[in-house]
Design an enzyme around this catalytic site. Structure first.
Site, short mmCIF file in Angstrom:
data_model
loop_
_atom_site.label_atom_id
_atom_site.label_comp_id
_atom_site.label_asym_id
_atom_site.label_seq_id
_atom_site.Cartn_x
_atom_site.Cartn_y
_atom_site.Cartn_z
N GLU A 157 3.82 1.15 -12.52
CA GLU A 157 3.70 2.16 -11.32
C GLU A 157 4.03 3.80 -12.59
OE1 GLU A 157 6.60 2.86 -8.97
OE2 GLU A 157 6.25 1.28 -7.96
N ASP A 194 -2.59 -0.09 7.18
CA ASP A 194 -1.51 -0.13 7.12
C ASP A 194 -0.82 0.47 8.39
OD1 ASP A 194 0.18 0.71 4.22
OD2 ASP A 194 2.28 1.28 5.87
N VAL A 242 0.86 -0.45 -4.62
CA VAL A 242 0.25 -1.23 -5.14
C VAL A 242 -1.45 -1.32 -4.27
CG1 VAL A 242 -0.95 -3.73 -5.14
CG2 VAL A 242 1.23 -3.31 -5.79
N CYS A 273 10.49 -3.35 -9.00
CA CYS A 273 10.17 -5.48 -9.34
C CYS A 273 11.08 -5.34 -10.22
CB CYS A 273 8.66 -5.27 -9.95
SG CYS A 273 6.98 -5.37 -9.11
N LYS A 306 1.43 7.70 7.22
CA LYS A 306 0.42 7.70 5.87
C LYS A 306 -0.99 7.63 6.35
CE LYS A 306 2.74 4.87 3.01
NZ LYS A 306 3.42 3.30 2.22
N LYS A 328 3.44 -14.68 -12.32
CA LYS A 328 4.23 -13.25 -12.19
C LYS A 328 5.36 -13.14 -12.22
CE LYS A 328 4.32 -9.01 -10.14
NZ LYS A 328 4.06 -8.10 -10.98
N ALA A 359 16.04 0.47 -26.18
CA ALA A 359 17.15 0.26 -25.25
C ALA A 359 17.61 1.47 -24.45
CB ALA A 359 18.00 0.04 -26.52
N LYS A 391 11.06 5.30 -13.20
CA LYS A 391 10.99 5.75 -15.05
C LYS A 391 10.21 6.79 -15.61
CE LYS A 391 6.77 2.44 -14.98
NZ LYS A 391 5.88 1.35 -15.01
N GLY A 448 15.21 -0.77 -14.01
CA GLY A 448 15.06 -0.40 -12.68
C GLY A 448 13.40 -0.69 -11.97
N1 LIG Z 1 5.40 -1.40 -7.31
C1 LIG Z 1 4.82 -1.85 -7.85
O1 LIG Z 1 4.37 -1.52 -9.23
C2 LIG Z 1 4.74 -3.60 -8.24
C3 LIG Z 1 3.92 -3.76 -9.34
C4 LIG Z 1 3.03 -5.63 -9.32
C5 LIG Z 1 3.31 -6.45 -7.94
N2 LIG Z 1 3.78 -5.61 -6.60
C6 LIG Z 1 4.40 -5.78 -5.77
O2 LIG Z 1 3.54 -5.98 -4.64
C7 LIG Z 1 4.13 -5.40 -3.28
C8 LIG Z 1 3.50 -4.62 -2.75
O3 LIG Z 1 4.69 -3.61 -2.80
P1 LIG Z 1 4.27 -1.80 -3.23
O4 LIG Z 1 5.50 -1.31 -4.16
O5 LIG Z 1 2.93 -1.73 -3.38
O6 LIG Z 1 5.18 -1.73 -1.76
P2 LIG Z 1 5.14 -0.84 -0.97
O7 LIG Z 1 6.51 -0.59 -0.10
O8 LIG Z 1 4.60 0.73 -1.51
O9 LIG Z 1 3.81 -0.53 0.66
C9 LIG Z 1 4.26 -1.46 1.41
C10 LIG Z 1 2.75 -1.22 2.47
O10 LIG Z 1 2.45 -2.37 3.20
C11 LIG Z 1 3.17 -1.58 4.35
N3 LIG Z 1 3.31 -3.00 5.44
C12 LIG Z 1 3.64 -3.87 5.47
N4 LIG Z 1 3.41 -4.46 6.92
C13 LIG Z 1 2.17 -4.17 6.55
C14 LIG Z 1 1.20 -5.18 7.73
N5 LIG Z 1 1.41 -6.21 8.59
N6 LIG Z 1 -0.22 -4.26 7.99
C15 LIG Z 1 -0.08 -3.42 7.15
N7 LIG Z 1 0.71 -2.72 6.89
C16 LIG Z 1 1.76 -3.38 5.77
C17 LIG Z 1 3.85 -0.84 4.42
O11 LIG Z 1 4.26 -0.22 5.68
C18 LIG Z 1 4.26 -0.08 3.11
O12 LIG Z 1 2.78 1.05 3.15
C19 LIG Z 1 5.28 -6.73 -3.49
O13 LIG Z 1 5.01 -7.30 -3.49
C20 LIG Z 1 5.84 -6.24 -5.11
O14 LIG Z 1 6.82 -6.85 -5.63
C21 LIG Z 1 4.67 -3.45 -6.87
#
Ligand SMILES: NC(=O)c1ccc[n+]([C@@H]2O[C@H](COP(=O)([O-])OP(=O)(O)OC[C@H]3O[C@@H](n4cnc5c(N)ncnc54)[C@H](O)[C@@H]3O)[C@@H](O)[C@H]2O)c1
Length: 435
Positions: free
Chosen positions: A155, A30, A11, A262, A35, A206, A254, A322, A259
């Site tokens: 994604e 991050d 995200v 989320c 990274k 959400k 279907a 996916k 998975g």
């Molecule tokens: N992936 C998706 O498609 C999607 C879509 C909508 C919402 N979300 C939501 O968004 C959020 C993030 O999801 P994501 O898939 O991007 O997660 P992710 O695991 O890909 O990324 C999270 C990042 O946060 C970093 N992090 C953790 N704690 C930290 C801190 N204190 N300071 C700095 N960096 C820190 C981690 O190192 C990691 O790189 C989740 O709550 C998820 O449910 C995800």
């Protein structure tokens, strides 16, 4: 505007790149040093269509930067976006908020002028209240509005979705919070729906949306089982349903079960919240149960094709959850492979995925063989199983595949291949929702 993003994952990174493209000054923070090092050197850390090009452009033009040091990011920011993970608690399945609260604690002492702290992460109802209390406790002088700003990107389409959102939901308890976020999203003014609601409603939107989509997929899967028994064809049925604008055709395909990072975690977190508040969310509970069972059933469907074969060889097409992403979190393909390995310890699996091999290797290690193209995976296989809907698989040359395989069996859990062509060639072709 100056924007700081905490968490540079699936995200945070596309959002940061998109906001930089809108001429904002974006700094992404991050904790993962490797990274940030890669990103600083101009290497993207995840695959998303169109991401690399925009990332390089904005990095070069100086609107996008990266750091592990939060102190470089917060004091100057007009908006701080929290985009850290909210993984499920392994026992209770509720959303684990340790990263959220850790981020809030780090942000709090660094806030000076009026700042909006907006949560993009998916968080349970009431989390905004807790973040606000935590910040006020750590820094009573902080001039801050805590906003819920749920993210709806998919994604595999993250960049497209950033620039073409169906809606922007802003959950705030004060006008100045709405105003600043609207300013940040000014390029979307008149192009998309802005929905300004209470913070708790926004947090609920959400989960309610993701649980609904998961239910829709699961309903299509139940219909597929019905069609197989009743002699109907599920793709025709869902097409007929989807043309009704009240239903819509999306998320009605279907397959082997939903998975990703989320839907499984958000449905579980929603069910947990229902129990917590004493509200009956039985549809969500049934969806979770049915989806888990489905992946086992899909493995059994593949194994039924090689019941008589000793040391069966299975070619797997697709590892990502996916098509269009390298993300393997909660991938049905991975679950199915794990089920296959458990149910038939003598099995040999050769798998191919266009992008997700490295991510899958982190989960499955050397339990399977990773191939570099679909035909290498098919070589010598007794059965070929399509587990992810990569468009590339549609162009699988079935004649060539037949000549390479030991057996003549295909289990197409994504309905990607031509039923007619496969059966004409003599394959025993099993797909979803069609006998
Ligand atoms: N992936 C998706 O498609 C999607 C879509 C909508 C919402 N979300 C939501 O968004 C959020 C993030 O999801 P994501 O898939 O991007 O997660 P992710 O695991 O890909 O990324 C999270 C990042 O946060 C970093 N992090 C953790 N704690 C930290 C801190 N204190 N300071 C700095 N960096 C820190 C981690 O190192 C990691 O790189 C989740 O709550 C998820 O449910 C995800």
């Amino acid at each position: 505007m100056k924007i700081a993003i905490i968490g540079t994952g699936y995200v945070g990174l596309p959002t940061g790149v998109g906001l930089a493209e809108f001429d904002n000054q974006v700094i992404c923070v991050d904790k993962e040093r490797s990274k940030i090092e890669q990103l600083k050197q101009g290497k993207v850390t995840l695959f998303e269509e169109g991401l690399e090009e925009l990332f390089l452009k904005n990095l070069k033009e100086g609107r996008l930067s990266f750091t592990t040091n939060i102190k470089e990011a917060i004091p100057k920011a007009d908006v701080v976006l929290i985009a850290v993970g909210t993984p499920p608690n392994p026992k209770t399945k509720e959303a684990d908020l340790k990263y959220i609260y850790a981020a809030a604690e780090e942000i709090a002492p660094l806030l000076s002028d009026f700042t909006v702290v907006a949560t993009k992460s998916t968080v349970p109802v009431g989390t905004g209240d807790k973040i606000e209390a935590l910040i006020k406790q750590k820094n009573p002088k902080a001039d801050v509005e805590v906003i819920s700003l749920p993210e709806f990107l998919r994604e595999g389409f993250a960049i497209y979705d950033f620039f073409h959102p169906d809606r922007i939901v802003i959950g705030a308890n004060a006008q100045r919070g709405f105003d600043r976020i609207k300013k940040m999203y000014a390029p979307f003014e008149g192009k998309t729906n802005f929905l300004c609601v209470s913070r708790r409603s926004s947090e609920t939107i959400k989960y309610a949306s993701n649980a609904f989509l998961a239910m829709k997929i699961h309903y299509a899967n139940e219909l597929a089982d019905f069609c197989e028994k009743a002699g109907a064809i599920v793709s025709e049925v869902t097409q007929g349903m989807g043309l009704d604008t009240r239903i819509g055709s999306r998320f009605l395909n279907a397959g082997p079960g939903y998975g990703g990072s989320c839907f499984p975690k958000d449905t579980n977190a929603m069910a947990y919240m229902g129990r917590q508040y004493g509200a009956d969310l039985s549809l969500v509970a049934a969806t979770i149960k049915g989806n888990t069972l489905r992946k086992k059933k899909m493995a059994e469907r593949i194994l039924a094709q090689v019941e008589e074969v000793k040391n069966p060889k299975v070619a797997v097409l697709g590892l990502a959850f996916k098509g269009g992403t390298d993300d393997c979190r909660e991938s049905p393909a991975i679950d199915i492979i794990q089920n296959l390995l458990e149910l038939r310890p003598d099995i040999q699996i050769k798998a191919y995925d266009p992008k997700a091999t490295e991510q899958a290797r982190k989960i499955l290690g050397d339990k399977i063989i990773y191939e570099t193209d679909m035909y290498k995976a098919a070589e010598g296989a007794d059965v070929l199983a399509v587990l992810t809907e990569w468009v590339d698989f549609k162009s699988l040359d079935l004649e060539k595949t037949l000549s390479l395989m030991e057996g003549k069996k295909i289990v197409d859990l994504r309905n990607m291949l031509s039923f007619e062509k496969a059966t004409q060639l003599g394959f025993k072709y099993s797909s979803i929702g069609r006998v």
